[in-house]
Design a protein around this motif. Structure first.
Motif, PDB file in Angstrom:
ATOM      1  N   LEU A  64       0.831  -1.199   0.000  1.00  0.00           N
ATOM      2  CA  LEU A  64       0.000   0.000   0.000  1.00  0.00           C
ATOM      3  C   LEU A  64       0.870   1.255   0.000  1.00  0.00           C
ATOM      4  O   LEU A  64       0.566   2.241  -0.691  1.00  0.00           O
ATOM      5  N   GLY A  65       1.978   1.218   0.764  1.00  0.00           N
ATOM      6  CA  GLY A  65       2.903   2.341   0.765  1.00  0.00           C
ATOM      7  C   GLY A  65       3.505   2.583  -0.610  1.00  0.00           C
ATOM      8  O   GLY A  65       3.706   3.737  -1.027  1.00  0.00           O
ATOM      9  N   MET A  66       3.802   1.498  -1.342  1.00  0.00           N
ATOM     10  CA  MET A  66       4.323   1.644  -2.697  1.00  0.00           C
ATOM     11  C   MET A  66       3.315   2.309  -3.608  1.00  0.00           C
ATOM     12  O   MET A  66       3.671   3.154  -4.450  1.00  0.00           O
ATOM     13  N   LEU A  67       2.046   1.946  -3.462  1.00  0.00           N
ATOM     14  CA  LEU A  67       1.001   2.589  -4.256  1.00  0.00           C
ATOM     15  C   LEU A  67       0.925   4.082  -3.952  1.00  0.00           C
ATOM     16  O   LEU A  67       0.861   4.916  -4.869  1.00  0.00           O
ATOM     17  N   CYS A  68       0.939   4.428  -2.670  1.00  0.00           N
ATOM     18  CA  CYS A  68       0.820   5.834  -2.274  1.00  0.00           C
ATOM     19  C   CYS A  68       2.041   6.639  -2.716  1.00  0.00           C
ATOM     20  O   CYS A  68       1.901   7.761  -3.233  1.00  0.00           O
ATOM     21  N   LEU A  69       3.232   6.086  -2.530  1.00  0.00           N
ATOM     22  CA  LEU A  69       4.446   6.811  -2.906  1.00  0.00           C
ATOM     23  C   LEU A  69       4.538   6.958  -4.423  1.00  0.00           C
ATOM     24  O   LEU A  69       4.964   8.005  -4.931  1.00  0.00           O
ATOM     25  N   SER A  70       4.128   5.932  -5.164  1.00  0.00           N
ATOM     26  CA  SER A  70       4.111   6.030  -6.621  1.00  0.00           C
ATOM     27  C   SER A  70       3.158   7.126  -7.070  1.00  0.00           C
ATOM     28  O   SER A  70       3.462   7.901  -7.992  1.00  0.00           O
ATOM     29  N   ALA A  71       1.988   7.185  -6.411  1.00  0.00           N
ATOM     30  CA  ALA A  71       1.034   8.249  -6.751  1.00  0.00           C
ATOM     31  C   ALA A  71       1.626   9.627  -6.450  1.00  0.00           C
ATOM     32  O   ALA A  71       1.442  10.588  -7.223  1.00  0.00           O
ATOM     33  N   ALA A  72       2.363   9.722  -5.341  1.00  0.00           N
ATOM     34  CA  ALA A  72       3.010  11.000  -5.004  1.00  0.00           C
ATOM     35  C   ALA A  72       4.045  11.368  -6.060  1.00  0.00           C
ATOM     36  O   ALA A  72       4.163  12.546  -6.442  1.00  0.00           O
ATOM     37  N   TYR A  73       4.824  10.386  -6.542  1.00  0.00           N
ATOM     38  CA  TYR A  73       5.799  10.658  -7.594  1.00  0.00           C
ATOM     39  C   TYR A  73       5.103  11.157  -8.864  1.00  0.00           C
ATOM     40  O   TYR A  73       5.586  12.085  -9.534  1.00  0.00           O
ATOM     41  N   LEU A  74       3.965  10.541  -9.205  1.00  0.00           N
ATOM     42  CA  LEU A  74       3.233  10.959 -10.398  1.00  0.00           C
ATOM     43  C   LEU A  74       2.723  12.387 -10.253  1.00  0.00           C
ATOM     44  O   LEU A  74       2.833  13.200 -11.181  1.00  0.00           O
ATOM     45  N   ILE A  75       2.160  12.679  -9.091  1.00  0.00           N
ATOM     46  CA  ILE A  75       1.649  14.034  -8.863  1.00  0.00           C
ATOM     47  C   ILE A  75       2.790  15.049  -8.899  1.00  0.00           C
ATOM     48  O   ILE A  75       2.678  16.135  -9.483  1.00  0.00           O
ATOM     49  N   GLY A  76       3.914  14.687  -8.277  1.00  0.00           N
ATOM     50  CA  GLY A  76       5.077  15.584  -8.286  1.00  0.00           C
ATOM     51  C   GLY A  76       5.597  15.823  -9.688  1.00  0.00           C
ATOM     52  O   GLY A  76       5.993  16.944 -10.035  1.00  0.00           O
ATOM     53  N   SER A  77       5.602  14.791 -10.516  1.00  0.00           N
ATOM     54  CA  SER A  77       6.095  14.955 -11.884  1.00  0.00           C
ATOM     55  C   SER A  77       5.189  15.874 -12.693  1.00  0.00           C
ATOM     56  O   SER A  77       5.675  16.684 -13.496  1.00  0.00           O
ATOM     57  N   VAL A  78       3.892  15.762 -12.497  1.00  0.00           N
ATOM     58  CA  VAL A  78       2.951  16.637 -13.206  1.00  0.00           C
ATOM     59  C   VAL A  78       3.149  18.090 -12.767  1.00  0.00           C
ATOM     60  O   VAL A  78       3.082  19.030 -13.576  1.00  0.00           O
ATOM     61  N   THR A  79       3.438  18.280 -11.480  1.00  0.00           N
ATOM     62  CA  THR A  79       3.579  19.629 -10.933  1.00  0.00           C
ATOM     63  C   THR A  79       4.901  20.284 -11.310  1.00  0.00           C
ATOM     64  O   THR A  79       4.938  21.448 -11.721  1.00  0.00           O
ATOM     65  N   PHE A  80       6.017  19.509 -11.184  1.00  0.00           N
ATOM     66  CA  PHE A  80       7.331  20.111 -11.326  1.00  0.00           C
ATOM     67  C   PHE A  80       8.066  19.733 -12.621  1.00  0.00           C
ATOM     68  O   PHE A  80       8.961  20.465 -13.040  1.00  0.00           O
TER      69      PHE A  80
END
Length: 433
Positions: free
Chosen positions: A385-401
């Motif tokens: 579950l942590g991998m899913l959440c961290l992957s989602a955070a990476y995706l959101i960060g990539s879209v933002t930055f």
């Protein structure tokens, strides 16, 4: 005469759960004992449960529990010492306290042991089981010891799960332990024997194997399971060298220290190599209901689509966990080996240096932590579950930055999704028995 009461140790296990259902159907008021509340609720949510680690029960606690009990069925046990199991504690010490507490009480102890136990056996499982049996036979007043061979059931756990998975290998049927001889017993026949014993229909002091009459070579048993599951005949029959099986056993033993109860541990492989055999004679002479042969057992267990999906999922799950552990550990280590390059990816896109360094170092440490945590049985689901959440955070960060990374010809961001799917599969498939 009021309702008779039964206590089943290990009540949510493969044999214990069948005994609880059979005793309840026979009119007993049944209480199950086990250490996992979630597993108990999944096995029998409407049953009475005492959630305790059985080796922790004291003699005084046993006496209070057994005060109005008519029969105790000990279906608890463990295959091998590990992070979650202590063979002497569960097979010897717990039995000793139970027998001491039962002194002077009018109750019968039904011990579910295992065919082939002896004090000189090559594995600690058989030796400790034999010690527990000896304590009961020497000190209990009213007792019966039942020793099943390989138990086949609607449920799959341990060796029976491995048997199903081995039979479900696509295109191939490896020849494993070709000299091993195995007898089986239907779990319903074990439960029927327990009910008959609980009712007093067999004499006290009986030690009997519960087994079909004939033995099967292990490859023939796998072939029978494969045919029952409905898979096509295999194309390849590779011979698996004994040294390879030994190496797998040692590896599975190491994983046992991380909480994994693999059916490939050396105890199980040794038991298979030596053969799982029993003598149905003593049970038949005690007027017990004969145990049915393998063909009859399989006819009672319809191989549905769910059965086939489980067998294949059982094969894929450890591969998925190992893949995720390797991927996330390498991701973290590679970043920590050269963090400046990763920081440059962010700072070149106008991300403040302090934030870039925090994201890179923090992310690498988190990657490494999750990659290691998923290997520990207790933390596998949370880690997935942590991998899913961290992957989602990476995706959101990539879209933002760094939205331009989505157009990179190598597709670094698109490749995150297969890893998320794999983590989601592990999270969904992992559960307590």
């Amino acid at each position: 005469m009021g309702v008779r009461k039964a206590v089943v140790l290990g009540g949510y296990g493969l044999i214990g759960s069948a005994c609880m259902r059979a005793l309840a159907d026979a009119g007993f008021h049944v209480t199950g004992i086990g250490r996992s509340e979630s597993a108990a609720m999944k096995a029998a949510p409407s049953a009475d449960w005492l959630i305790r680690d059985i080796p922790d029960l004291t003699v005084e606690e046993w006496r209070r529990l057994l005060a109005d009990t008519d029969v105790v069925v000990n279906a608890s046990g463990a295959l091998q010492d590990g992070a979650r199991d202590d063979l002497v504690a569960i097979h010897v010490n717990a039995v000793s306290r139970l027998v001491e507490a039962a002194a002077g009480l009018s109750l019968r102890i039904v011990q579910i042991s295992a065919a082939g136990v002896s004090k000189e056996a090559p594995t600690a499982f058989f030796r400790t089981k034999a010690r527990g049996d000896a304590i009961i036979s020497a000190h209990a007043t009213d007792w019966v010891i039942l020793r099943p061979t390989l138990v086949l059931s609607h449920e799959a756990y341990g060796g029976t799960a491995l048997l199903r998975a081995a039979a479900a290998l696509p295109l191939t049927a490896p020849r494993i332990l070709p000299e091993a001889q195995v007898q089986t017993v239907y779990v319903g026949d074990v439960a029927t024997a327990v009910v008959a014993t609980a009712r007093g229909e067999v004499p006290s002091g009986l030690i009997a194997d519960l087994t079909e009459p004939d033995a099967h070579a292990f490859p023939a048993l796998v072939e029978a399971i494969r045919h029952w599951q409905g898979w096509p005949a295999p194309v390849f029959h590779p011979v698996v060298p004994a040294i390879f099986m030994s190496a797998m056993g040692r590896g599975a033993d190491l994983l046992g220290h991380l909480g994994w109860r693999s059916p490939l541990r050396t105890t199980a492989l040794t038991a298979l190599r030596d053969g799982i055999r029993g003598d149905p004679g003593p049970w038949d002479k005690a007027d017990g209901c004969p145990c049915r042969p393998l063909e009859s057992t399989l006819s009672l267990l319809p191989a549905t689509r769910q059965e086939r999906l489980f067998a294949r999922a059982y094969l894929v799950l450890p591969i998925a966990i190992a893949t995720l552990a390797l991927f996330w550990c390498l991701s973290g280590l590679i970043t920590l080996f050269n963090p400046a390059q990763a920081v440059l990816v962010l700072t070149s896109r106008a991300v403040p240096a302090w934030l870039a360094e925090l994201a890179v170092i923090g992310g690498a440490i988190a990657d490494l932590f999750l990659g290691l945590a998923i290997l520990w049985r207790r933390w596998t689901r949370p880690a997935a579950l942590g991998m899913l959440c961290l992957s989602a955070a990476y995706l959101i960060g990539s879209v933002t930055f760094a939205p331009d990374l989505w157009a990179d010809p190598l597709g670094p961001m698109v490749k995150v999704f297969p890893g998320m799917a794999l983590a989601a599969m592990v999270w969904l498939l992992m559960e307590e028995r």
